[in-house]
Design an enzyme around this catalytic site. Structure first.
Site, PDB file in Angstrom:
ATOM      1  CE1 TYR A  33       1.029  -0.297   4.444  1.00  0.00           C
ATOM      2  CE2 TYR A  33      -0.013   1.853   4.400  1.00  0.00           C
ATOM      3  CZ  TYR A  33       0.786   0.925   5.032  1.00  0.00           C
ATOM      4  OH  TYR A  33       1.342   1.232   6.254  1.00  0.00           O
ATOM      5  NE  ARG A  52       6.915   4.038   0.545  1.00  0.00           N
ATOM      6  CZ  ARG A  52       6.661   4.849   1.579  1.00  0.00           C
ATOM      7  NH1 ARG A  52       7.610   5.134   2.450  1.00  0.00           N
ATOM      8  NH2 ARG A  52       5.470   5.374   1.737  1.00  0.00           N
ATOM      9  NE  ARG A 100      -5.305 -20.100   3.767  1.00  0.00           N
ATOM     10  CZ  ARG A 100      -4.435 -20.953   4.349  1.00  0.00           C
ATOM     11  NH1 ARG A 100      -4.430 -22.218   3.986  1.00  0.00           N
ATOM     12  NH2 ARG A 100      -3.616 -20.527   5.293  1.00  0.00           N
ATOM     13  CE  LYS A 147       3.188   3.093   3.192  1.00  0.00           C
ATOM     14  NZ  LYS A 147       3.312   3.174   4.641  1.00  0.00           N
ATOM     15  CD  GLU A 179       9.853   1.717  10.457  1.00  0.00           C
ATOM     16  OE1 GLU A 179       9.768   2.693   9.696  1.00  0.00           O
ATOM     17  OE2 GLU A 179       9.830   0.543  10.049  1.00  0.00           O
TER      18      GLU A 179
HETATM   19  N1  PDD Z   1       2.867   5.019   7.369  1.00  0.00           N
HETATM   20  N2  PDD Z   1       7.534   3.764   8.872  1.00  0.00           N
HETATM   21  C1  PDD Z   1       6.395   3.053   8.879  1.00  0.00           C
HETATM   22  C2  PDD Z   1       6.370   1.723   9.538  1.00  0.00           C
HETATM   23  C3  PDD Z   1       5.249   3.576   8.247  1.00  0.00           C
HETATM   24  O1  PDD Z   1       4.109   2.855   8.244  1.00  0.00           O
HETATM   25  C4  PDD Z   1       5.305   4.856   7.657  1.00  0.00           C
HETATM   26  C5  PDD Z   1       4.118   5.472   6.960  1.00  0.00           C
HETATM   27  C6  PDD Z   1       6.523   5.559   7.694  1.00  0.00           C
HETATM   28  C7  PDD Z   1       6.684   6.911   7.058  1.00  0.00           C
HETATM   29  O2  PDD Z   1       6.739   6.813   5.659  1.00  0.00           O
HETATM   30  P1  PDD Z   1       6.277   8.004   4.722  1.00  0.00           P
HETATM   31  O3  PDD Z   1       7.046   9.204   5.164  1.00  0.00           O
HETATM   32  O4  PDD Z   1       6.661   7.575   3.376  1.00  0.00           O
HETATM   33  O5  PDD Z   1       4.788   8.182   4.918  1.00  0.00           O
HETATM   34  C8  PDD Z   1       7.615   4.977   8.309  1.00  0.00           C
HETATM   35  C9  PDD Z   1       1.679   5.436   6.656  1.00  0.00           C
HETATM   36  C10 PDD Z   1       1.466   6.906   6.579  1.00  0.00           C
HETATM   37  C11 PDD Z   1       0.469   4.651   7.160  1.00  0.00           C
HETATM   38  O6  PDD Z   1       0.644   3.460   7.333  1.00  0.00           O
HETATM   39  O7  PDD Z   1      -0.609   5.215   7.332  1.00  0.00           O
END
Ligand code: PDD
Length: 284
Positions: A33, A52, A100, A147, A179
């Protein structure tokens, strides 16, 4: 308001959009996503999110169902159809629908879903107060650079942090902060150096992080990309998070320990201002 959402080439009312129970996003979290912020109806940092998205798909060998131009056009169209002024666009691509099986199916068509969420991102009242975080072990998988929608542990960690009275979690591995539950984590030392963990498979390669680091360097703020411990963060002058919808958001306490003065710090505030100016100038 009933939103108009995007599902595999169709624009549908949110109440009418349906995805199969055999979708691998549902059964295996086999999906990636992106979240892109929208301000004044324009897309913030879209090229970074688009790049990304492709990288995440490539890592999982999921074909991208739309060309680069069509993806950008769909982002613009969903903003237009929903009259979205400020908020975000959520996009998810799963490997698709198949009976599945742990092996990737040979002939699945990816499922592409997009929806909008309206919310104030520029005038977020939390900017003035900052947020508090609690530290928790990072029990996610080891490819956090992709992601994926495997968000159960970040969700559990956030709930646990909230039960401890904090706003969010900072995740920790081998004593070092990785993070936030959904944001990149940073500190500022008493010498004014911005310290942030270097890119690796251990963290998501934040698009906001990359821009904030560029802006910091251009503003003569020294940047040191190295891991930092929870203890170092607790003794730092400032701490903050970055993400698509938070931009730069101050962290004023960690596990109940006030950071610096216990109030939002000047460097996080400066970077937030620089980021907003710069991204609005380049919004699509
Ligand atoms: N989350 N690290 C993690 C684990 C994240 O899920 C996110 C973003 C970031 C920051 O990435 P970016 O600057 O590209 O948004 C770092 C999004 C916003 C979410 O899951 O809603």
């Amino acid at each position: 308001m009933t939103r108009t959402v995007y599902l595999n080439g169709d624009w549908l009312l949110e109440t009418e959009a349906k995805v199969s129970i055999f979708d691998r996003g549902f059964l295996f979290a086999d999906a990636i996503y992106e979240v892109t912020a929208v301000i004044g109806g324009r897309l913030i940092d879209y090229p970074g999110h688009g790049a990304r998205l492709r990288r995440s798909l490539d890592e999982l060998a999921i074909p991208c169902p739309l060309s680069e131009e069509a993806l950008l056009a769909a982002h613009r169209e969903i903003v237009r159809r929903n009259g979205l002024d400020e908020g975000l666009i959520y996009l998810q691509i799963s490997r698709g629908t198949a009976d599945r099986d742990f092996a990737y199916p040979k002939e699945a068509e990816p499922t592409l879903v997009m929806f909008t969420q309206a919310k104030p991102v520029l005038d977020n009242p939390r900017t003035a107060t900052g947020i508090t975080v609690a530290t928790l072990p990072d029990w996610r998988w080891e490819r956090r650079d992709i992601k994926t929608v495997q968000l159960l542990y970040p969700s559990m960690a956030k709930m646990e942090a909230m039960q401890r009275g904090a706003d969010d979690a900072w995740l920790v591995e081998d004593g070092y902060v990785t993070e936030g539950s959904a944001a990149s984590a940073h500190i500022v030392t008493h010498e004014g150096v911005l310290v942030t963990r270097p890119l690796s498979h251990a963290i998501l390669h934040g698009i906001t992080r990359a821009n904030i680091l560029d802006l910091a360097r251009a503003d003569a703020i020294a940047v040191d990309e190295r891991p930092f411990t929870v203890e170092e963060a607790k003794g730092a002058a400032e701490a903050f998070i970055t993400s698509a919808t938070n931009f730069a958001m101050p962290v004023v306490s960690i596990d109940g320990t006030p950071i610096g003065t216990g109030r939002p710090g000047p460097i996080a505030a400066r970077l937030r201002t620089l980021y907003i100016e710069d991204r609005l100038a380049t919004a699509l």
